[in-house]
Design an enzyme around this catalytic site. Structure first.
Site, PDB file in Angstrom:
ATOM      1  N   CYS A 160       0.823  -6.460 -11.785  1.00 59.08           N
ATOM      2  CA  CYS A 160       2.116  -7.009 -11.353  1.00 59.08           C
ATOM      3  C   CYS A 160       2.539  -8.222 -12.176  1.00 59.08           C
ATOM      4  O   CYS A 160       3.674  -8.672 -12.083  1.00 59.08           O
ATOM      5  CB  CYS A 160       2.079  -7.363  -9.871  1.00 59.08           C
ATOM      6  SG  CYS A 160       1.841  -5.912  -8.832  1.00 59.08           S
ATOM      7  N   HIS A 193       7.052 -13.378  -8.222  1.00 58.68           N
ATOM      8  CA  HIS A 193       6.768 -11.960  -7.978  1.00 58.68           C
ATOM      9  C   HIS A 193       7.105 -11.617  -6.523  1.00 58.68           C
ATOM     10  O   HIS A 193       6.695 -12.317  -5.595  1.00 58.68           O
ATOM     11  CB  HIS A 193       5.300 -11.676  -8.289  1.00 58.68           C
ATOM     12  CG  HIS A 193       4.888 -10.282  -7.966  1.00 58.68           C
ATOM     13  ND1 HIS A 193       5.683  -9.183  -8.261  1.00 58.68           N
ATOM     14  CD2 HIS A 193       3.773  -9.780  -7.363  1.00 58.68           C
ATOM     15  CE1 HIS A 193       5.068  -8.083  -7.862  1.00 58.68           C
ATOM     16  NE2 HIS A 193       3.924  -8.422  -7.302  1.00 58.68           N
ATOM     17  N   ASN A 215       7.620  -4.355  -3.095  1.00 60.32           N
ATOM     18  CA  ASN A 215       6.912  -4.829  -4.290  1.00 60.32           C
ATOM     19  C   ASN A 215       7.030  -3.766  -5.392  1.00 60.32           C
ATOM     20  O   ASN A 215       6.412  -2.709  -5.300  1.00 60.32           O
ATOM     21  CB  ASN A 215       5.447  -5.090  -3.913  1.00 60.32           C
ATOM     22  CG  ASN A 215       4.605  -5.576  -5.080  1.00 60.32           C
ATOM     23  OD1 ASN A 215       5.027  -5.515  -6.234  1.00 60.32           O
ATOM     24  ND2 ASN A 215       3.411  -6.041  -4.776  1.00 60.32           N
TER      25      ASN A 215
HETATM   26  N1  COA Z   1       1.653  -1.461  10.424  1.00 57.59           N
HETATM   27  C1  COA Z   1       1.067  -1.891  11.541  1.00 57.59           C
HETATM   28  N2  COA Z   1      -0.132  -2.500  11.561  1.00 57.59           N
HETATM   29  C2  COA Z   1      -0.755  -2.691  10.385  1.00 57.59           C
HETATM   30  C3  COA Z   1      -0.192  -2.269   9.154  1.00 57.59           C
HETATM   31  C4  COA Z   1       1.056  -1.619   9.216  1.00 57.59           C
HETATM   32  N3  COA Z   1       1.697  -1.192   8.101  1.00 57.59           N
HETATM   33  N4  COA Z   1      -1.041  -2.595   8.172  1.00 57.59           N
HETATM   34  C5  COA Z   1      -2.095  -3.205   8.741  1.00 57.59           C
HETATM   35  N5  COA Z   1      -1.933  -3.260  10.077  1.00 57.59           N
HETATM   36  C6  COA Z   1      -2.820  -3.838  11.081  1.00 57.59           C
HETATM   37  C7  COA Z   1      -4.240  -3.980  10.614  1.00 57.59           C
HETATM   38  O1  COA Z   1      -4.926  -2.756  10.789  1.00 57.59           O
HETATM   39  C8  COA Z   1      -4.759  -5.081  11.513  1.00 57.59           C
HETATM   40  O2  COA Z   1      -5.079  -4.544  12.748  1.00 57.59           O
HETATM   41  P1  COA Z   1      -6.326  -5.123  13.605  1.00 57.59           P
HETATM   42  O3  COA Z   1      -5.972  -6.546  13.889  1.00 57.59           O
HETATM   43  O4  COA Z   1      -6.327  -4.243  14.805  1.00 57.59           O
HETATM   44  O5  COA Z   1      -7.520  -4.984  12.722  1.00 57.59           O
HETATM   45  C9  COA Z   1      -3.534  -5.975  11.718  1.00 57.59           C
HETATM   46  O6  COA Z   1      -2.401  -5.172  11.362  1.00 57.59           O
HETATM   47  C10 COA Z   1      -3.541  -7.248  10.887  1.00 57.59           C
HETATM   48  O7  COA Z   1      -3.916  -6.913   9.589  1.00 57.59           O
HETATM   49  P2  COA Z   1      -4.040  -8.022   8.473  1.00 57.59           P
HETATM   50  O8  COA Z   1      -4.528  -7.384   7.228  1.00 57.59           O
HETATM   51  O9  COA Z   1      -4.759  -9.217   8.977  1.00 57.59           O
HETATM   52  O10 COA Z   1      -2.511  -8.450   8.325  1.00 57.59           O
HETATM   53  P3  COA Z   1      -1.909  -9.556   7.394  1.00 57.59           P
HETATM   54  O11 COA Z   1      -1.178 -10.539   8.208  1.00 57.59           O
HETATM   55  O12 COA Z   1      -2.901 -10.074   6.400  1.00 57.59           O
HETATM   56  O13 COA Z   1      -0.826  -8.713   6.569  1.00 57.59           O
HETATM   57  C11 COA Z   1      -0.571  -7.684   4.418  1.00 57.59           C
HETATM   58  C12 COA Z   1      -1.264  -7.627   5.791  1.00 57.59           C
HETATM   59  C13 COA Z   1      -1.078  -6.529   3.588  1.00 57.59           C
HETATM   60  C14 COA Z   1       0.927  -7.555   4.633  1.00 57.59           C
HETATM   61  C15 COA Z   1      -0.882  -9.059   3.753  1.00 57.59           C
HETATM   62  O14 COA Z   1      -2.269  -9.328   3.822  1.00 57.59           O
HETATM   63  C16 COA Z   1      -0.441  -9.089   2.305  1.00 57.59           C
HETATM   64  O15 COA Z   1       0.733  -9.053   2.004  1.00 57.59           O
HETATM   65  N6  COA Z   1      -1.397  -9.221   1.365  1.00 57.59           N
HETATM   66  C17 COA Z   1      -1.060  -9.253  -0.041  1.00 57.59           C
HETATM   67  C18 COA Z   1      -0.748  -7.848  -0.523  1.00 57.59           C
HETATM   68  C19 COA Z   1      -0.110  -7.824  -1.888  1.00 57.59           C
HETATM   69  O16 COA Z   1       0.743  -8.629  -2.182  1.00 57.59           O
HETATM   70  N7  COA Z   1      -0.507  -6.867  -2.716  1.00 57.59           N
HETATM   71  C20 COA Z   1       0.038  -6.651  -3.997  1.00 57.59           C
HETATM   72  C21 COA Z   1      -0.460  -7.635  -4.959  1.00 57.59           C
HETATM   73  S1  COA Z   1       0.380  -7.508  -6.502  1.00 57.59           S
END
Ligand code: COA
Length: 326
Positions: A108, A242, A272
């Site tokens: 990215c 980004h 993204n």
């Molecule tokens: N819909 C509903 N629930 C979801 C979900 C979705 N699409 N994706 C994950 N969950 C759930 C998880 O299973 C978890 O459930 P649990 O508490 O029962 O275990 C809960 O939501 C929380 O998950 P968590 O991973 O702690 O959420 P978060 O607040 O960290 O948000 C992301 C998740 C992926 C949005 C966040 O971590 C993120 O944006 N990370 C960076 C990703 C990124 O930018 N990647 C590209 C890099 S170039």
């Protein structure tokens, strides 16, 4: 070097969070509250090459150059259906360009890496005009039965034309080996000598880890490049970061203690789009007249690897043809 033309292209198909909730255990409220994303554009009828060509043509047209004036094409792309030829080779002749080209995989942060390479070409007098096309289809890396990754990404292409003039002030690119937190693995053919069964592995991501790495790395890059140039956040007019997650952008903004208006976003519409996200945002802002002549922009991106890149540039207004604005 200076950006003298911009272009972008998005697939026609718009997919809302509710559409995803129709086949994934997710909801509009979860996606918007955790990411800020409402919709994304996904390839359906078009090919990635077609998107890349449309974005590049718009960038060349707005630069006032002819395709034959381009001395080098750098195509920023993580993966597409072809391992070889490069995406750059695929789009070169349809664009009417006849220059050397290559694909660059900086995840990215690929647009920032491409800018850094282009700068080196200018400094060594290898080119007068360089076209960078960042074209990405991250939706094709995801397992669409997994809610953790598939809701985050969108497809798209953004392009810039650069010329050998004053504009960019500085760059910072970094890399580190953190392959376990974010990867997409393709299988290769087996040979009579190496029969290891390989499987394609859709995108694997440890969201929380990536989130923390992203915020930490972006803050470090921005702080370091500002300090090196005797600047503070107040000297930057706009931060083009980004477009991965609104919460990541907010965390960086809070650290810099700068107003929200300085952090334009479009991830709400596109999700993204990997390395295409900054040039798409830049093209939209430039065409909307939001990038003022003489303003100072900070660009900053992060991606799988883990790689990061940041740059500071002075902006020179680009004149678009009337019909392009409509
Ligand atoms: N819909 C509903 N629930 C979801 C979900 C979705 N699409 N994706 C994950 N969950 C759930 C998880 O299973 C978890 O459930 P649990 O508490 O029962 O275990 C809960 O939501 C929380 O998950 P968590 O991973 O702690 O959420 P978060 O607040 O960290 O948000 C992301 C998740 C992926 C949005 C966040 O971590 C993120 O944006 N990370 C960076 C990703 C990124 O930018 N990647 C590209 C890099 S170039």
């Amino acid at each position: 070097m200076r950006i003298i033309g911009t272009g972008s292209a998005l697939p026609e198909k718009v997919v809302t969070n509710d559409m995803l909730a129709g086949f994934l255990d997710t909801s509009d409220s979860w996606i918007t509250s955790r990411t800020g994303i409402y919709t994304r554009h996904l390839l359906s009828k078009e090919t990635l090459g077609e998107l890349a060509i449309t974005a590049a043509q718009a960038a060349i047209e707005s630069s006032g150059l002819e395709p034959s004036d381009i001395d080098y094409l750098i195509c920023s792309n993580v993966a597409n259906s072809y391992v070889s030829p490069s995406l750059g080779s695929i789009i070169l002749a349809p664009l009417g360009c006849s220059c050397p080209c290559f694909d660059l995989n900086g995840a990215c942060a690929g647009f920032l890496y491409s800018l850094d390479i282009a700068d080196a070409f200018f400094k060594t007098k290898r080119a007068k005009h360089i076209l960078i096309v960042a074209a990405e289809e991250p939706s094709r890396f995801c397992n669409w039965h997994e809610r953790e990754t598939s809701v985050l990404f969108g497809d798209g292409a953004g392009a810039v034309v650069l010329s050998d003039e004053e504009g960019f002030l500085d760059f910072r690119v970094t890399a580190d080996t953190h392959t376990d937190v974010l990867y997409y693995k393709r299988s290769l053919e087996t040979t009579p000598y190496d029969r290891v069964e390989e499987k394609t592995m859709p995108l694997v991501m440890q969201g929380r880890e990536v989130f923390k790495l992203a915020v930490r790395a972006c803050i470090k890059d921005v702080d370091m490049i500002l300090e090196k140039n005797n600047m503070t956040g107040s000297d930057i007019d706009l931060f083009l970061l980004h477009q991965a997650n609104l919460r990541i952008i907010d965390s960086i903004r809070e650290h810099l203690d700068q107003p929200k208006e300085k952090f334009p976003t479009n991830l709400q519409k596109y999700g993204n789009t990997s390395s295409a996200s900054i040039p798409i945002l830049m093209d939209e802002l430039s065409r909307a007249g939001e990038l003022k002549d003489g303003s100072t922009l900070m660009l900053s991106a992060f991606g799988g690897g883990f790689v990061t890149g940041a740059a500071i540039t002075k902006w020179t207004k680009i004149e678009y043809k009337q019909e392009e604005n409509q």
